[in-house]
Write an enzyme that holds these catalytic residues in place. Structure first.
Site, mmCIF file in Angstrom:
data_model
loop_
_atom_site.group_PDB
_atom_site.id
_atom_site.type_symbol
_atom_site.label_atom_id
_atom_site.label_comp_id
_atom_site.label_asym_id
_atom_site.label_seq_id
_atom_site.Cartn_x
_atom_site.Cartn_y
_atom_site.Cartn_z
ATOM 1 C CB CYS A 2 -0.869 0.136 1.276
ATOM 2 S SG CYS A 2 -1.666 -2.277 1.717
ATOM 3 C CG HIS A 503 10.694 -34.598 -22.001
ATOM 4 N ND1 HIS A 503 10.523 -35.694 -21.591
ATOM 5 C CD2 HIS A 503 11.560 -34.297 -22.264
ATOM 6 C CE1 HIS A 503 12.039 -35.528 -22.801
ATOM 7 N NE2 HIS A 503 12.126 -34.801 -22.712
ATOM 8 C CE LYS A 603 6.961 -0.798 -10.979
ATOM 9 N NZ LYS A 603 6.883 -1.990 -12.168
#
Ligand code: F6R
Length: 608
Positions: A2, A503, A603
């Site tokens: 925040c 695979h 961010k």
């Protein structure tokens, strides 16, 4: 995660709180709120969703208080609705919080038993009640906060505003960043320098465990033991924090297009282009010849930069590299060798898990080098050596230019270590430096293919699942491509080593699922082309990102082709990163997604 801000001003502070929150919105945008003192009484306004919702509410009923706190939230505990939005209020105080209070359940029970009534599902509200309880017991605001802090477990930054105290703000920091600032218009608290840049001319970062008491006349710092201490004040260059989109629609587009410039700037910080040598702008805190191993730890995109660097460090410095994501590494109890170097990679320099990995490595006697974009960040400050990426502020939540700058620094470091260890000759160094020096120009060439990439992105946008394939350094870039696509367009995507296809994942191949193949012209190109043909043979929906030679070798029907210059360089991934980023960007824009602030993300991830 925040963002928090506090202001003791001379004019009404609500507009400045909003401006600071806009600069912090990259840290979270689930809800926002602020509290000011209106005629001495605490008044708050909160709104769920983006900051503009809060702005609308304030436009309808403006606040005029000259002291206040504000918050933009990335939800950890409790849904992202208005009730759970900060500030939280109890009795005579309001608090905004960034981080996690780990022992909030016990504290909540204890306080509820004493008659406190909780209005939210958050861990943060417990802080308001804990301080209120100390005040009820007779403590003044500063003593109440100091006592409450001793009861809190977890990582947090806090800012408090008190009813009837128009000349008082208190901040505290443990494990999440907080800075105090001084300006013409008052004194400030903020999660980072970016938030305070429009207002403050000087700032001082709180150290771990500090709390700070602000009045308009005096700012007093206290350390974890409660002793009054001095913290270094440093000038804040407002100009260097300018945040605008220029001529671009989104920050992300601007940041993708800035890459030739910022990668060039970063490289010129580490290379002496005149002599064709690497010249690190710092002294190594260790003897490279004695290094036994390199350990790399980071999260998300920064981790993928580390995965790419492993190829370079092993190849050019002949050093064994261990790498793990920080959230695993920090708890693995990995034995670390004597004379080991640990490299932490982080754009923000504040990622909680990466910081914990740093501290683990430090207590295990490692030399600590961090590759960070924020010089004043906690990770930078706790490292022995800081290798800066000169990407400038990255505002788009999805990392782009920070990633390629991290790669640029890693490439220089790999060559420097190779030279210092005597395993690379002068001629080899010159050749590698020349390859690196050519990279920004090639990135600009790649940007010129944007229109073509946009068309391919529209095709990809119709899919519900996408596979990205690559080999060598292009394998971690495939992981990064899949991450970018997921986080921006919400299309499920996976990155795979091209050689792993047979695979298992080959079972997924059908025309509904685009398979994007990254095929730089390196020693593994032939093998990558064989894998591409395996997809073609099963009716796959193929998109090739590669040179004309790769296209010719592929000799298959392609749904899309992005042609890149023929780059005979181990550092080609820096150039290949450009179409990978643009593809995710344009797919998301085409789908109408919020590219700068994708849902649920933040961010700076300062919680575990
Ligand atoms: C993805 C992205 C994240 C970050 C990760 C680490 O686009 O941006 O995966 O790379 O959260 O953040 P930093 O680099 O600040 O430590």
């Amino acid at each position: 995660m925040c963002g928090i801000v506090g202001i003791l001003g001379r004019e009404p502070v609500a507009p400045s709180l909003i401006e600071a929150l806009k600069r912090l919105e990259y840290r979270g945008y689930d809800s926002a709120g602020l509290a000011t003192l209106e005629q001495g009484r605490l008044t708050r306004v909160r709104a769920s969703g983006k900051l503009r919702n809060l702005e609308e509410k304030l436009a309808a009923s403006p606040l005029s208080g000259t002291s206040g706190i504000g918050h933009t939230r990335w939800a950890t505990h409790g849904r992202p609705n208005e009730t759970n939005a900060h500030p939280h209020i109890s009795d005579k105080l309001a608090v905004v919080h960034n981080g996690i209070i780990e022992n909030f359940r016990e504290l909540r029970e204890e306080l509820a038993a004493k008659g406190h009534v909780f209005a939210t599902e958050t861990d943060s509200e417990v802080v308001a009640h804990l301080v209120a309880e100390q005040i009820r017991e007779g403590a003044g605001p500063a003593a109440a906060v100091a006592r409450a802090l001793t009861r809190l477990k977890g990582a947090f930054a806090l800012a408090f505003l008190f009813d009837g105290e128009a000349d008082l703000l208190i901040g505290a920091r443990r494990g999440a960043p907080l800075a105090a600032g001084w300006g013409e218009g008052g004194v400030y608290l903020g999660s980072d320098a970016l938030a305070l840049a429009p207002f403050a001319h000087t700032i001082a970062y709180l150290e771990e465990g500090d709390h700070v008491v602000l009045t308009r006349e005096r700012v007093t710092f206290h350390d974890a033991a409660g002793h009054e201490v001095e913290r270094r004040r440093q000038p804040l260059q407002a100009g260097s924090f300018l945040v605008d989109k220029g001529n671009f629609r989104h920050f992300m587009a601007k940041e993708i297009h800035e890459q030739p410039e910022v990668v060039g700037r970063t490289l010129s910080h580490y290379l002496d282009l005149a002599s064709g040598t690497v010249r690190l702008p710092f002294e190594l805190s260790f003897d490279a010849k004695k290094l036994s191993r390199v350990t790399i730890s980071a999260c998300g995109t920064a981790f993928y930069a580390g995965l790419i660097a492993r190829y370079w460090i092993e190849r050019y410095a002949r050093l064994a590299v261990e790498i793990d994501i920080a959230s695993e590494f920090r708890y693995r109890e990995a034995p670390l060798p004597n004379d080991g170097l640990t490299i932490l990679v982080s754009q923000s320099g504040e990622t909680a898990d990466t910081l914990a990995a740093l501290r683990y490595a430090k207590t295990h006697g490692q030399h600590i080098l961090s590759i960070v974009n924020v010089e004043t960040s906690t990770i930078a400050r706790e490292s022995d050596t800081v290798a800066l990426t000169l990407a400038g502020p990255e505002i788009g939540v999805a990392s782009t230019k920070a990633f390629t700058c991290q790669l640029a620094v890693f490439a220089c470091l790999a060559v420097a270590l190779g030279r210092a260890r005597g395993v690379l000759s002068e001629a080899e160094e010159k050749a590698l430096v020349a390859e690196l020096a050519a990279t920004p120009g090639l990135m600009a060439d790649a940007l010129a293919h944007e229109a073509r990439i946009e068309l391919v992105a529209r095709d990809v946008a119709r899919a519900s699942s996408v596979l990205y394939l690559g080999r060598g350094p292009a394998y971690p870039l495939a992981l990064e491509g899949a991450l970018k696509l997921k986080e921006l367009s919400y299309i499920h995507a996976e990155g795979y080593a091209a050689g792993e296809l047979k695979h298992g994942p080959i079972a997924l191949i059908d025309y509904a699922m685009p398979v994007i193949v990254l095929a730089p012209p390196d020693a593994t190109l032939e093998k990558t082309v064989s894998n591409l043909q395996e997809v073609a043979a099963r009716g796959g929906h193929l998109i090739l990102i590669g040179s004309r030679a790769a296209r010719e070798a592929a000799a298959a029907d392609l749904a899309g082709f992005v042609e890149l210059p023929d780059i005979a360089s181990a550092f080609a991934v820096l150039v290949y990163a450009v179409p990978v980023q643009l593809l995710a960007y344009h797919a998301a824009v085409f789908m109408g997604k919020d590219v700068d602030q994708p849902r649920n993300l933040a961010k700076s991830v300062t919680v575990e």
